[in-house]
Design a protein around this motif. Structure first.
Motif, short mmCIF file in Angstrom:
data_model
loop_
_atom_site.label_atom_id
_atom_site.label_comp_id
_atom_site.label_asym_id
_atom_site.label_seq_id
_atom_site.Cartn_x
_atom_site.Cartn_y
_atom_site.Cartn_z
N GLY A 39 49.73 43.51 37.29
CA GLY A 39 50.12 42.61 36.22
C GLY A 39 51.51 42.88 35.67
N ALA A 40 52.32 43.70 36.36
CA ALA A 40 53.68 44.00 35.92
C ALA A 40 54.70 43.01 36.47
N ILE A 41 54.35 42.32 37.53
CA ILE A 41 55.21 41.30 38.16
C ILE A 41 54.38 40.05 38.34
N ASP A 42 54.97 38.90 38.12
CA ASP A 42 54.27 37.63 38.31
C ASP A 42 54.37 37.18 39.75
N ALA A 43 53.25 36.77 40.31
CA ALA A 43 53.25 36.16 41.65
C ALA A 43 53.71 34.71 41.53
N ASP A 44 54.31 34.20 42.59
CA ASP A 44 54.68 32.79 42.61
C ASP A 44 53.46 31.91 42.87
N GLU A 45 52.54 32.42 43.67
CA GLU A 45 51.30 31.70 43.96
C GLU A 45 50.17 32.72 44.10
N GLY A 46 48.96 32.25 43.94
CA GLY A 46 47.79 33.09 44.16
C GLY A 46 47.24 33.68 42.87
N GLU A 47 46.17 34.45 43.03
CA GLU A 47 45.48 35.01 41.88
C GLU A 47 44.91 36.38 42.21
N VAL A 48 44.81 37.22 41.17
CA VAL A 48 44.29 38.58 41.30
C VAL A 48 43.11 38.74 40.35
N TRP A 49 42.03 39.36 40.84
CA TRP A 49 40.87 39.68 40.01
C TRP A 49 40.67 41.19 40.01
N LEU A 50 40.54 41.78 38.83
CA LEU A 50 40.24 43.20 38.67
C LEU A 50 38.86 43.32 38.04
N ASP A 51 37.94 43.90 38.76
CA ASP A 51 36.55 44.03 38.31
C ASP A 51 35.97 42.68 37.90
N GLY A 52 36.34 41.64 38.63
CA GLY A 52 35.81 40.31 38.38
C GLY A 52 36.57 39.49 37.36
N HIS A 53 37.61 40.06 36.72
CA HIS A 53 38.36 39.36 35.69
C HIS A 53 39.72 38.94 36.23
N SER A 54 40.08 37.70 36.01
CA SER A 54 41.34 37.16 36.50
C SER A 54 42.51 37.68 35.67
#
Length: 288
Positions: free
Chosen positions: A100-115
């Motif tokens: 979460g320190a850099i923004d992606a241009d596309e896509g999504e990240v989930w940590l322990d089920g949380h976006s």
């Protein structure tokens, strides 16, 4: 087994279409056409989703006209995964995005089920992050940093954490400011902080950099212990370290052709010859 393997390869089934009890909910936001599965297959898929601690889908990043990577997918539960690839391939950029320190241009990240995109507070509460330079707070002491992380995680710096600090040889350095420390000492303090709060996901960028042989042995023990209950995802150019941590070794080529959640969707990845990375704002990653 045949049903489950078929479901993993099924290009029409999306994770958003599967409820926690294995049935297909009415999801108006899902544009994927889904087909029903056998009970055994649905339960296997749901178990896979429930056990996933780190997941990212379709991650892409570019700086100007240069594509660093695109279409990256990954899902893992407890255990170690080592991203081993050439220098300049974008490892630090990817790990910064996962933290979460850099923004992606596309896509999504989930940590322990949380976006990270829609529920950043809960996602970051499940995270421990060790950046490459470990220089987030130049005027802060090592002890104050550990106490800050403990406070953020709603816990305390306990005996187990202090034991790892002492094994890393940090006792003489805890009252020093980060600006007074070597890279190796800063790295040891951030690694020690991963013990706080029982994180579901640990992201570490070149954790072995700056460590001597004795400290590397402590790092290996630390990651093996964390991997029992957490998803540990780290970058390294050192295959020997990855193997010592009993990590599954992956690369950008693997992530570009990886299983997307529970689907078998595959996506090509662009591999530039060189990639530049912006400075990591690890304070942003640690702070919910």
């Amino acid at each position: 087994m045949h049903d489950f393997a078929t479901a993993l390869r099924e290009p029409r089934l999306s994770p958003c279409c599967i409820s926690r009890n294995g049935t297909r909910p009415d999801n108006p936001s899902c544009s994927v056409r889904c087909r029903p599965r056998s009970g055994r297959c649905r339960l296997a898929i749901v178990h896979l989703i429930d056990s996933t601690m780190l997941r990212f889908e379709n991650l892409s990043k570019r700086f100007g006209e240069r594509v660093i990577f695109q279409g990256l997918h990954h899902a893992s539960g407890a255990g170690c995964v080592a991203l081993c690839d050439e220098n300049g391939s974008g490892k630090s950029t990817l790990l910064g995005i996962l933290a979460g320190a850099i923004d992606a241009d596309e896509g999504e990240v989930w940590l322990d089920g949380h976006s990270l995109r829609t529920d950043a507070l809960k996602a970051k509460s499940a995270l421990a992050y060790v950046p490459d330079d470990c220089m987030a707070y130049p005027f802060q002491t090592g002890r104050a940093f550990l106490e800050l992380v403990a406070s953020t995680k709603k816990t305390v710096v306990d005996a187990r954490t202090l034991d790892f600090a002492h094994r890393f040889g940090l006792a003489p350095h805890l009252e020093k400011r980060f600006e007074q420390m070597s890279l190796g000492t800063r790295k040891k303090i951030f690694l020690t902080a991963t013990m706080l709060g029982e994180p579901a996901v640990v992201i570490a960028d070149e954790p072995g950099n700056g460590l001597d042989a004795a400290a590397r042995a402590v790092l290996i023990d630390l990651f093996r212990n964390l991997a029992k209950d957490s998803a540990v995802f780290f970058s390294s150019h050192d295959l020997q370290l990855a193997r010592a941590c009993e990590a599954k070794v992956t690369s950008f080529a693997d992530l570009g052709m990886a299983v997307c959640g529970v689907v078998g969707l595959r996506s090509p990845v662009t591999r530039p010859s060189m990639a530049t990375s912006t400075g990591r704002d690890c304070a942003r990653a640690w702070r919910p």
